[in-house]
Scaffold this motif. Structure first.
Motif, PDB file in Angstrom:
ATOM      1  N   ALA A  27     -10.887  36.088 107.274  1.00 17.29           N
ATOM      2  CA  ALA A  27     -11.761  36.251 106.666  1.00 17.29           C
ATOM      3  C   ALA A  27     -10.779  36.333 105.006  1.00 17.29           C
ATOM      4  O   ALA A  27     -11.931  35.860 104.165  1.00 17.29           O
ATOM      5  CB  ALA A  27     -12.121  37.702 107.007  1.00 17.29           C
ATOM      6  N   GLY A  28      -9.710  36.880 104.834  1.00 18.69           N
ATOM      7  CA  GLY A  28      -9.262  36.635 104.217  1.00 18.69           C
ATOM      8  C   GLY A  28      -8.954  35.709 103.463  1.00 18.69           C
ATOM      9  O   GLY A  28      -8.823  34.975 102.242  1.00 18.69           O
ATOM     10  N   LEU A  29      -8.525  34.143 103.955  1.00 17.44           N
ATOM     11  CA  LEU A  29      -8.795  33.154 104.052  1.00 17.44           C
ATOM     12  C   LEU A  29      -9.777  32.287 103.448  1.00 17.44           C
ATOM     13  O   LEU A  29      -9.948  31.641 102.460  1.00 17.44           O
ATOM     14  CB  LEU A  29      -7.858  31.706 104.823  1.00 17.44           C
ATOM     15  CG  LEU A  29      -6.492  32.545 104.870  1.00 17.44           C
ATOM     16  CD1 LEU A  29      -5.745  31.068 106.532  1.00 17.44           C
ATOM     17  CD2 LEU A  29      -5.544  32.517 103.842  1.00 17.44           C
ATOM     18  N   ALA A  30     -11.326  32.678 104.089  1.00 16.03           N
ATOM     19  CA  ALA A  30     -12.109  32.018 103.194  1.00 16.03           C
ATOM     20  C   ALA A  30     -12.711  32.653 101.937  1.00 16.03           C
ATOM     21  O   ALA A  30     -13.134  32.188 101.633  1.00 16.03           O
ATOM     22  CB  ALA A  30     -13.120  32.396 104.105  1.00 16.03           C
ATOM     23  N   ALA A  31     -11.670  33.229 101.567  1.00 13.20           N
ATOM     24  CA  ALA A  31     -12.279  34.420 100.609  1.00 13.20           C
ATOM     25  C   ALA A  31     -12.236  33.927  99.085  1.00 13.20           C
ATOM     26  O   ALA A  31     -12.255  34.021  98.036  1.00 13.20           O
ATOM     27  CB  ALA A  31     -11.552  35.884 100.917  1.00 13.20           C
ATOM     28  N   LEU A 149       1.605  39.545 113.835  1.00 14.13           N
ATOM     29  CA  LEU A 149       2.079  40.514 112.888  1.00 14.13           C
ATOM     30  C   LEU A 149       2.165  39.627 111.151  1.00 14.13           C
ATOM     31  O   LEU A 149       2.092  39.843 110.196  1.00 14.13           O
ATOM     32  CB  LEU A 149       2.647  41.480 113.285  1.00 14.13           C
ATOM     33  CG  LEU A 149       1.779  42.570 114.195  1.00 14.13           C
ATOM     34  CD1 LEU A 149       2.777  43.219 114.873  1.00 14.13           C
ATOM     35  CD2 LEU A 149       1.069  42.828 113.270  1.00 14.13           C
ATOM     36  N   VAL A 150       3.600  38.951 111.782  1.00 14.05           N
ATOM     37  CA  VAL A 150       3.955  37.970 109.691  1.00 14.05           C
ATOM     38  C   VAL A 150       3.005  36.896 109.396  1.00 14.05           C
ATOM     39  O   VAL A 150       2.617  36.811 108.449  1.00 14.05           O
ATOM     40  CB  VAL A 150       5.290  36.982 111.162  1.00 14.05           C
ATOM     41  CG1 VAL A 150       5.424  36.595 109.918  1.00 14.05           C
ATOM     42  CG2 VAL A 150       6.417  37.354 111.446  1.00 14.05           C
ATOM     43  N   ALA A 151       2.397  36.204 110.804  1.00 10.23           N
ATOM     44  CA  ALA A 151       0.691  35.829 110.096  1.00 10.23           C
ATOM     45  C   ALA A 151       0.183  36.651 108.974  1.00 10.23           C
ATOM     46  O   ALA A 151      -0.525  35.976 108.201  1.00 10.23           O
ATOM     47  CB  ALA A 151       0.648  35.403 111.207  1.00 10.23           C
ATOM     48  N   ILE A 152      -0.338  38.041 109.466  1.00 10.22           N
ATOM     49  CA  ILE A 152      -1.462  38.430 108.546  1.00 10.22           C
ATOM     50  C   ILE A 152      -0.602  39.023 107.389  1.00 10.22           C
ATOM     51  O   ILE A 152      -0.990  38.659 106.447  1.00 10.22           O
ATOM     52  CB  ILE A 152      -1.576  40.037 109.350  1.00 10.22           C
ATOM     53  CG1 ILE A 152      -2.432  39.656 111.358  1.00 10.22           C
ATOM     54  CG2 ILE A 152      -2.749  41.194 108.451  1.00 10.22           C
ATOM     55  CD1 ILE A 152      -2.453  40.690 111.672  1.00 10.22           C
ATOM     56  N   PHE A 153       0.736  39.226 107.917  1.00 16.35           N
ATOM     57  CA  PHE A 153       1.559  39.726 106.702  1.00 16.35           C
ATOM     58  C   PHE A 153       1.294  38.265 105.328  1.00 16.35           C
ATOM     59  O   PHE A 153       1.130  38.255 104.723  1.00 16.35           O
ATOM     60  CB  PHE A 153       2.992  39.761 106.538  1.00 16.35           C
ATOM     61  CG  PHE A 153       4.078  40.332 106.052  1.00 16.35           C
ATOM     62  CD1 PHE A 153       3.873  41.469 104.885  1.00 16.35           C
ATOM     63  CD2 PHE A 153       4.669  39.329 105.159  1.00 16.35           C
ATOM     64  CE1 PHE A 153       4.674  41.329 103.336  1.00 16.35           C
ATOM     65  CE2 PHE A 153       5.541  39.140 104.263  1.00 16.35           C
ATOM     66  CZ  PHE A 153       5.591  40.177 103.494  1.00 16.35           C
ATOM     67  N   LEU A 154       1.560  37.292 105.865  1.00 12.99           N
ATOM     68  CA  LEU A 154       1.717  36.013 105.144  1.00 12.99           C
ATOM     69  C   LEU A 154       0.028  35.767 104.266  1.00 12.99           C
ATOM     70  O   LEU A 154       0.399  34.937 103.530  1.00 12.99           O
ATOM     71  CB  LEU A 154       2.052  34.740 106.183  1.00 12.99           C
ATOM     72  CG  LEU A 154       3.673  34.607 106.720  1.00 12.99           C
ATOM     73  CD1 LEU A 154       3.550  33.895 107.009  1.00 12.99           C
ATOM     74  CD2 LEU A 154       4.408  34.791 104.663  1.00 12.99           C
ATOM     75  N   ALA A 155      -0.613  35.914 105.148  1.00 16.25           N
ATOM     76  CA  ALA A 155      -2.085  35.631 104.839  1.00 16.25           C
ATOM     77  C   ALA A 155      -2.394  36.793 103.380  1.00 16.25           C
ATOM     78  O   ALA A 155      -2.808  36.414 102.734  1.00 16.25           O
ATOM     79  CB  ALA A 155      -2.799  36.028 106.162  1.00 16.25           C
TER      80      ALA A 155
END
Length: 216
Positions: A27-31, A149-155
């Motif tokens: 969702a964050g990347l789609a935004a 969790l690292v992927a969420i932080f990078l996103a």
């Protein structure tokens, strides 16, 4: 043994969390997908954005690999079920019935003692085997969670960088003036059209004359 059987389901219970985390990242990347600049080696902003994007993809792939290791099927050992226990007790009775030196009470005690010994052995071996599997699963799940969790932080970092580099009107600075130049060019064309739209007076007089004739 019961604790290891209960721990077998812990990995499955954590799958909804992984699914929710992936949904948040998507969702964050789609935004901000329309604001991601094209890759270019001539400017630092696209390099930073795409470097974070590549790290994000690697973390997601690594997390999925560890998650697959955690959830893949393994062979657990279980204590014999009711049918196997009944058959084992019947075989023991047949074995001890052949000994005429034992009384009925002694036969029953011998059967129960052998059943206890066998169930204890199976429980001990199954618990040890299943514990080893659960430890491997727990370690793989912990690694998958850490990379997720690292992927969420990078996103979040990626979204913050892109939004911070975007103007109020929605034109990303990552395009490096292309949007501003095209906007200024269109405004110049509009101004030129406005300055050039001054019809001659004769034409306007003739137009008024035509309108009067249409009215008559």
């Amino acid at each position: 043994y019961r604790q290891q059987m209960a721990d077998e389901e812990n990995v499955m219970r954590s799958l909804p969390f992984f699914a929710t985390a992936l949904a948040v990242i998507i969702a964050g990347l789609a935004a901000v997908k329309d604001l991601i600049p094209a890759f270019s080696m001539h400017h630092i902003f696209p390099i930073v954005v795409w470097s974070v994007f590549v790290l994000l993809g690697l973390c997601l792939v690594t997390s999925m690999v560890f998650l697959f290791v955690a959830v893949r099927r393994r062979r657990f050992e279980y204590v014999m079920n009711e049918v196997a226990l009944h058959n084992y007790a019947a075989q023991l009775r047949e074995f001890y019935d052949a000994d005429r030196n034992l009384t009925n009470a002694q036969r029953e005690e011998a059967v129960l003692e052998d059943i206890r010994t066998e169930v204890y052995r199976q429980t001990r071996e199954a618990a040890n085997h299943n514990r080893h599997i659960n430890f491997l699963r727990a370690a793989a799940r912990a690694q998958a969670l850490w990379f997720l969790l690292v992927a969420i932080f990078l996103a979040l970092v990626l979204v913050a960088i892109i939004l911070a580099d975007t103007k109020i009107d929605g034109v990303p600075r990552g395009s490096y003036g292309q949007g501003q130049q095209s906007g200024r060019g269109s405004q110049t064309v509009k101004r030129a059209g406005l300055t050039g739209q001054h019809p001659p007076k004769a034409g306007s007089t003739a137009n008024r004359g035509g309108q009067e004739r249409r009215l008559d």
